[in-house]
Motif scaffolding. Structure first.
Motif, PDB file in Angstrom:
ATOM      1  N   SER A  78     -10.751 -52.878 -49.240  1.00 24.20           N
ATOM      2  CA  SER A  78     -10.468 -52.560 -47.849  1.00 24.20           C
ATOM      3  C   SER A  78      -8.969 -52.569 -47.603  1.00 24.20           C
ATOM      4  O   SER A  78      -8.244 -53.473 -48.041  1.00 24.20           O
ATOM      5  CB  SER A  78     -11.156 -53.586 -46.931  1.00 24.20           C
ATOM      6  N   GLU A  79      -8.483 -51.548 -46.913  1.00 18.52           N
ATOM      7  CA  GLU A  79      -7.075 -51.432 -46.583  1.00 18.52           C
ATOM      8  C   GLU A  79      -6.941 -51.008 -45.125  1.00 18.52           C
ATOM      9  O   GLU A  79      -7.896 -50.555 -44.510  1.00 18.52           O
ATOM     10  CB  GLU A  79      -6.396 -50.376 -47.463  1.00 18.52           C
ATOM     11  N   ARG A  80      -5.748 -51.137 -44.617  1.00 17.32           N
ATOM     12  CA  ARG A  80      -5.441 -50.558 -43.303  1.00 17.32           C
ATOM     13  C   ARG A  80      -4.890 -49.154 -43.538  1.00 17.32           C
ATOM     14  O   ARG A  80      -3.951 -48.971 -44.323  1.00 17.32           O
ATOM     15  CB  ARG A  80      -4.418 -51.402 -42.556  1.00 17.32           C
ATOM     16  N   VAL A  81      -5.478 -48.175 -42.878  1.00 14.20           N
ATOM     17  CA  VAL A  81      -5.027 -46.791 -43.049  1.00 14.20           C
ATOM     18  C   VAL A  81      -4.823 -46.139 -41.691  1.00 14.20           C
ATOM     19  O   VAL A  81      -5.537 -46.428 -40.728  1.00 14.20           O
ATOM     20  CB  VAL A  81      -6.028 -45.951 -43.891  1.00 14.20           C
ATOM     21  N   VAL A  82      -3.825 -45.273 -41.632  1.00 15.42           N
ATOM     22  CA  VAL A  82      -3.608 -44.416 -40.466  1.00 15.42           C
ATOM     23  C   VAL A  82      -4.282 -43.083 -40.768  1.00 15.42           C
ATOM     24  O   VAL A  82      -3.968 -42.440 -41.778  1.00 15.42           O
ATOM     25  CB  VAL A  82      -2.106 -44.212 -40.196  1.00 15.42           C
ATOM     26  N   VAL A  83      -5.213 -42.677 -39.937  1.00 16.31           N
ATOM     27  CA  VAL A  83      -5.894 -41.400 -40.100  1.00 16.31           C
ATOM     28  C   VAL A  83      -5.356 -40.419 -39.067  1.00 16.31           C
ATOM     29  O   VAL A  83      -5.446 -40.678 -37.857  1.00 16.31           O
ATOM     30  CB  VAL A  83      -7.424 -41.539 -39.941  1.00 16.31           C
ATOM     31  N   ILE A  84      -4.768 -39.318 -39.542  1.00 17.64           N
ATOM     32  CA  ILE A  84      -4.339 -38.266 -38.618  1.00 17.64           C
ATOM     33  C   ILE A  84      -5.599 -37.567 -38.122  1.00 17.64           C
ATOM     34  O   ILE A  84      -6.320 -36.931 -38.889  1.00 17.64           O
ATOM     35  CB  ILE A  84      -3.383 -37.275 -39.304  1.00 17.64           C
ATOM     36  N   TYR A  85      -5.849 -37.733 -36.837  1.00 18.03           N
ATOM     37  CA  TYR A  85      -7.134 -37.335 -36.256  1.00 18.03           C
ATOM     38  C   TYR A  85      -6.917 -36.320 -35.155  1.00 18.03           C
ATOM     39  O   TYR A  85      -6.476 -36.654 -34.057  1.00 18.03           O
ATOM     40  CB  TYR A  85      -7.845 -38.581 -35.725  1.00 18.03           C
ATOM     41  N   SER A  86      -7.232 -35.067 -35.452  1.00 18.67           N
ATOM     42  CA  SER A  86      -7.036 -34.001 -34.463  1.00 18.67           C
ATOM     43  C   SER A  86      -8.198 -33.886 -33.489  1.00 18.67           C
ATOM     44  O   SER A  86      -8.057 -33.326 -32.405  1.00 18.67           O
ATOM     45  CB  SER A  86      -6.857 -32.658 -35.174  1.00 18.67           C
ATOM     46  N   GLY A  87      -9.367 -34.378 -33.907  1.00 22.85           N
ATOM     47  CA  GLY A  87     -10.572 -34.183 -33.114  1.00 22.85           C
ATOM     48  C   GLY A  87     -11.437 -33.056 -33.657  1.00 22.85           C
ATOM     49  O   GLY A  87     -12.530 -32.804 -33.155  1.00 22.85           O
ATOM     50  N   GLY A  88     -10.951 -32.374 -34.697  1.00 22.61           N
ATOM     51  CA  GLY A  88     -11.716 -31.302 -35.322  1.00 22.61           C
ATOM     52  C   GLY A  88     -12.739 -31.829 -36.313  1.00 22.61           C
ATOM     53  O   GLY A  88     -12.819 -33.022 -36.594  1.00 22.61           O
ATOM     54  N   MET A  89     -13.499 -30.917 -36.870  1.00 22.34           N
ATOM     55  CA  MET A  89     -14.595 -31.245 -37.763  1.00 22.34           C
ATOM     56  C   MET A  89     -14.138 -32.011 -39.002  1.00 22.34           C
ATOM     57  O   MET A  89     -14.755 -33.001 -39.409  1.00 22.34           O
ATOM     58  CB  MET A  89     -15.302 -29.959 -38.171  1.00 22.34           C
ATOM     59  N   ASP A  90     -13.042 -31.558 -39.601  1.00 19.97           N
ATOM     60  CA  ASP A  90     -12.580 -32.177 -40.844  1.00 19.97           C
ATOM     61  C   ASP A  90     -12.053 -33.594 -40.612  1.00 19.97           C
ATOM     62  O   ASP A  90     -12.419 -34.525 -41.329  1.00 19.97           O
ATOM     63  CB  ASP A  90     -11.488 -31.318 -41.480  1.00 19.97           C
ATOM     64  N   SER A  91     -11.178 -33.752 -39.622  1.00 24.66           N
ATOM     65  CA  SER A  91     -10.599 -35.071 -39.386  1.00 24.66           C
ATOM     66  C   SER A  91     -11.630 -36.046 -38.824  1.00 24.66           C
ATOM     67  O   SER A  91     -11.539 -37.254 -39.035  1.00 24.66           O
ATOM     68  CB  SER A  91      -9.381 -34.976 -38.457  1.00 24.66           C
ATOM     69  N   PHE A  92     -12.627 -35.525 -38.104  1.00 28.35           N
ATOM     70  CA  PHE A  92     -13.736 -36.350 -37.609  1.00 28.35           C
ATOM     71  C   PHE A  92     -14.508 -36.944 -38.792  1.00 28.35           C
ATOM     72  O   PHE A  92     -14.815 -38.137 -38.818  1.00 28.35           O
ATOM     73  CB  PHE A  92     -14.659 -35.473 -36.757  1.00 28.35           C
ATOM     74  N   THR A  93     -14.781 -36.105 -39.788  1.00 28.75           N
ATOM     75  CA  THR A  93     -15.473 -36.580 -40.984  1.00 28.75           C
ATOM     76  C   THR A  93     -14.598 -37.569 -41.742  1.00 28.75           C
ATOM     77  O   THR A  93     -15.067 -38.613 -42.215  1.00 28.75           O
ATOM     78  CB  THR A  93     -15.843 -35.404 -41.901  1.00 28.75           C
TER      79      THR A  93
END
Length: 221
Positions: free
Chosen positions: A2-17
């Motif tokens: 387990s790590e802390r990660v920053v997820v670039i999240y646009s709200g689109g299908m790919d970043s949602f997954t």
């Protein structure tokens, strides 16, 4: 691990997954979205709703002042968004100059701030034909730079870099994800257009799985 990660999240299908993959892998997720002057904010709205439902920290950075140095794209300018598949030459008009290098640099700074080990973003194999900043060689170089840019090394990871949109959807389906909570269309109208490259690829992915996309469309090619 387990790590802390920053997820670039646009709200689109790919970043949602991608967001849910990070959670399923047991990571401590900080979601990060950008308002860079795109033609609509539908994706940002659904991103905020999803993060609120999940109880995730979600930061939206307003970089609209940088629009002048990221101009010339149909996604940010006055030209019409082209219709058709990503492999068509016309889709090059949707390239936003240097977008991912800028966003990853900012995300790396945020990762250092929140003491995260890595930045995840949703580049995938279907992007390679049109977007240079979604190709494996770009990710490899950005990873190398961000490991040495600060006292704290930050990895740049694109877990779906060699996957297709169909593969990404398959992963999401195994996690039981609800894709009505996403917005992929390049246009920000009430319904998805069904004709832009993003819609076409998304609809193809659902069709490949014998499924109907839960989003409402003006037209389905």
């Amino acid at each position: 691990m387990s790590e802390r990660v920053v997820v670039i999240y646009s709200g689109g299908m790919d970043s949602f997954t991608l967001l849910h993959r990070a959670l399923a892998d047991g990571h401590d997720v900080h979601a990060l979205s950008f308002d860079y002057g795109q033609k609509h904010v539908r994706e940002l709205q659904v991103a905020s709703q999803v993060c609120e439902q999940l109880g995730l920290p979600h930061k939206v950075i307003d970089i609209r002042a940088m629009k002048a140095v990221m101009a010339g794209s149909a996604l940010t300018g006055g030209s019409e968004v082209p219709e058709g598949h990503y492999e068509e030459e016309s889709m090059k008009s949707t390239v936003v100059p240097n977008r991912n290098m800028i966003l990853l640099a900012l995300a790396t700074g945020y990762a250092v701030t929140v003491e995260a080990d890595a930045v995840w973003f949703g580049a995938h194999g279907g992007d390679h034909a049109i977007y240079p900043d979604c190709r494996p060689e770009f990710v490899e170089k950005m990873d190398a730079v961000c490991r040495v840019a600060n006292y704290e090394p930050v990895r740049i990871e694109a877990p779906y870099i060699r996957a297709s949109k169909t593969d990404i959807l398959a992963d999401g389906l195994t996690m039981g994800l609800d894709y009505s909570q996403t917005w992929t269309c390049y246009n920000g109208r009430e319904k998805a257009c069904g004709a832009c490259g993003s819609c076409v690829e998304r609809l193809e992915a659902f069709a490949a799985h014998g499924l109907s996309d839960p989003l409402a469309y003006e037209a389905r090619n």
